[in-house]
Design an enzyme around this catalytic site. Structure first.
Site, PDB file in Angstrom:
ATOM      1  N   HIS A   1      -1.735   0.070   4.120  1.00 14.40           N
ATOM      2  CA  HIS A   1      -0.313   0.426   4.084  1.00 14.40           C
ATOM      3  C   HIS A   1      -0.114   1.715   4.851  1.00 14.40           C
ATOM      4  O   HIS A   1      -0.979   2.595   4.805  1.00 14.40           O
ATOM      5  CB  HIS A   1       0.162   0.598   2.632  1.00 14.40           C
ATOM      6  CG  HIS A   1       1.634   0.487   2.494  1.00 14.40           C
ATOM      7  ND1 HIS A   1       2.474   1.547   2.718  1.00 14.40           N
ATOM      8  CD2 HIS A   1       2.421  -0.580   2.205  1.00 14.40           C
ATOM      9  CE1 HIS A   1       3.718   1.135   2.554  1.00 14.40           C
ATOM     10  NE2 HIS A   1       3.714  -0.157   2.253  1.00 14.40           N
TER      11      HIS A   1
ATOM     12  N   ASP B   1       1.773  -7.409  -1.048  1.00  6.38           N
ATOM     13  CA  ASP B   1       1.828  -8.758  -0.489  1.00  6.38           C
ATOM     14  C   ASP B   1       0.552  -9.554  -0.689  1.00  6.38           C
ATOM     15  O   ASP B   1       0.529 -10.761  -0.478  1.00  6.38           O
ATOM     16  CB  ASP B   1       2.167  -8.694   1.000  1.00  6.38           C
ATOM     17  CG  ASP B   1       3.617  -8.306   1.184  1.00  6.38           C
ATOM     18  OD1 ASP B   1       4.426  -8.757   0.370  1.00  6.38           O
ATOM     19  OD2 ASP B   1       3.917  -7.548   2.105  1.00  6.38           O
TER      20      ASP B   1
END
Ligand code: CMC
Length: 442
Positions: A320, A377
């Site tokens: 991320h 996700d």
């Protein structure tokens, strides 16, 4: 019914924290350092061009605060995510998605009366103009739901010309509520269209998430019974994805909004930005990746490809831009995933593969050194799959959730006294001025 805009609580303005001096070619610029209520201080570089004739260079804007905001706070090192100051784990546990929508839009949790009124407004606006049914026929049956969503949301602007009046606070509020209310209907109809099934209309007796599931799965020949564990799981996923500070799609919405464009067009721009696999498309990409790996025995070979600098294979659902230790949404998502799978009582080989892959990567030096952890996700795709939602709908569900964040950030920008059109600079490395004479072949 009244449609009053709830008042936004006031917060203190940025504080002056001294300054940074930059000296260049004998001239000095004093750049104020500002502090917000929490998080990193920022250097206000607005005088830099005037004082030193310099711009700053920050590809991907990773160290640039592009605006002031009171909505969402992230501390990537500590794994903190707050909506209007409330920790995401508490909100995911104790709130509903419309409550979060109200919180993000207006700055405070609704009273019971405000909540009921807001939910009624959402229900009232969830229908689409009947003519919008015709939009769908223009798409191929195999069109990706994100292309239908993007096109239909942009096209809806033609039905609400009054939305163009972005100078009016009430008009902005009406547009925001329209968008939050209608987006699940459009997304569900995109799915129905791809299956050649009749569209299912929203129902006033269902909650936001129940309605969405019903519009996706009910058929005239087989009414759909909403399982409360599934609708709660969906509600939680929507809460976790509702806002995430100045990410790529939100920045796109703010940038488009800075030109004064119609709000539906701004949200269509956000949907386009979300579609990419490095952003909202990641959950769909996770399942594709798992399927391509196939079985546990192939994990080492796959990880070797991910680590190979000459390949562009990435471990989807890992890493991320902001969270460098863990993604606070991922742990809630993992728990939700367990609940849904326990309810289904199913043994899912893809999930087992995902768990094995996660374990393998977390022990591998490549991922440890780069602080790459599972993101939200990694799990959301698995939950969607368990709920029976097809892969190409995953990003559309993300868009449904993120619409709340987009419209909240879009609205906030209008009340910013520093609001200007976004117009970044560049470091030009192309040819210097040259003469066309002699260069053109006739
Ligand atoms: N697999 C393999 N290597 C990776 C990955 C990954 N998923 N993510 C980052 N790296 C490596 C990257 O190659 C680089 O290595 P090196 O230093 O040797 O060059 C290092 O880690 C730093 O990566 P980066 O590209 O500078 O990181 P970034 O902040 O630009 O990218 C990201 C963030 C999310 C785009 C990236 O981690 C990625 O592509 N992840 C997979 C896609 C994904 O899951 N996206 C969903 C993000 S969460 C949803 C959302 O909030 O939108």
């Amino acid at each position: 019914m009244t449609q009053s805009t709830p008042s936004t609580p006031s917060f203190s303005p940025p504080q002056d924290e001294g300054c940074v001096k930059v000296t260049y070619k004998g001239k000095t610029s004093k750049l104020p350092v500002l502090s917000g209520s929490t998080g990193n201080n920022v250097i206000d570089i607005r005088n830099l061009q005037n004082d030193l004739d310099l711009f700053t260079f920050d590809p991907g804007l990773g160290t640039t605060a592009s605006c002031e905001s009171k909505i969402t706070f992230i501390d990537g090192d500590k794994g903190i995510l707050l909506y209007r100051g409330y920790p995401i784990a508490q909100l995911a546990e104790h709130s509903t998605f419309p409550e979060i929508a109200f919180l993000l839009l207006y700055g405070n949790l609704p009273t019971r009366h405000e909540y009921n009124e807001f939910v009624n407004r959402l229900e009232e606006k969830s229908l689409l103009h009947e003519q919008i049914r015709n939009f769908f026929n223009g798409f191929r049956r195999d069109a990706h739901p994100m292309s239908i969503l993007c096109g239909t949301v942009a096209g809806l602007s033609a039905f609400y010309p009054e939305g163009t009046d972005t100078s009016n606070e009430e008009s902005r509020d009406v547009s925001a509520v329209h968008l939050i209310a209608k987006i699940p209907t459009i997304a569900a109809w995109a799915y129905k269209y791809s299956r050649g099934e009749p569209f299912v209309y929203p129902r006033a007796d269902y909650s936001y998430s129940e309605n969405f599931l019903n519009m996706l799965f009910a058929r005239p020949d087989a009414p759909y019974k909403v399982n409360p564990i599934f609708s709660r799981a969906l509600d939680r996923i929507l809460i976790l994805h509702a806002d995430h500070e100045q990410n790529a799609s939100t920045s796109t919405v703010r940038l488009t909004g800075s030109t004064g464009a119609h709000p539906f067009a701004c949200i269509a721009a956000g949907i386009a930005a979300l579609w990419g696999p490095a952003h909202g498309g990641a959950n769909e990409a996770v399942l594709k990746m798992l399927r391509s790996i196939g079985s546990k025995e192939n994990i080492p070979e796959f990880i070797a490809k991910v680590k190979d600098k000459n390949s562009d294979v990435r471990l989807m659902g890992f890493g991320h831009r902001v969270y460098k230790n863990f993604d606070p949404r991922a742990s809630i998502m993992k728990r939700t995933c367990d609940e849904v799978l326990a309810e289904l009582g199913e043994h899912d080989p893809l999930l087992e593969l995902a768990m094995e892959l996660e374990k393998y990567a977390l022990q591998d030096d490549y991922f440890v050194q780069r602080k790459l952890y599972p993101n939200v996700d990694f799990y959301s795709g698995i939950i969607f799959k368990a709920l029976g939602i097809p892969e190409n709908m995953f990003t559309a569900l993300f868009a449904v959730a993120r619409t709340v964040g987009w419209v909240s950030q879009w609205k906030e920008a209008f009340n910013d006294p520093l609001r200007r059109i976004y117009r970044p600079r560049q470091l030009y490395t192309g040819p210097e001025e040259r003469d066309l004479k002699g260069a053109k072949h006739n």
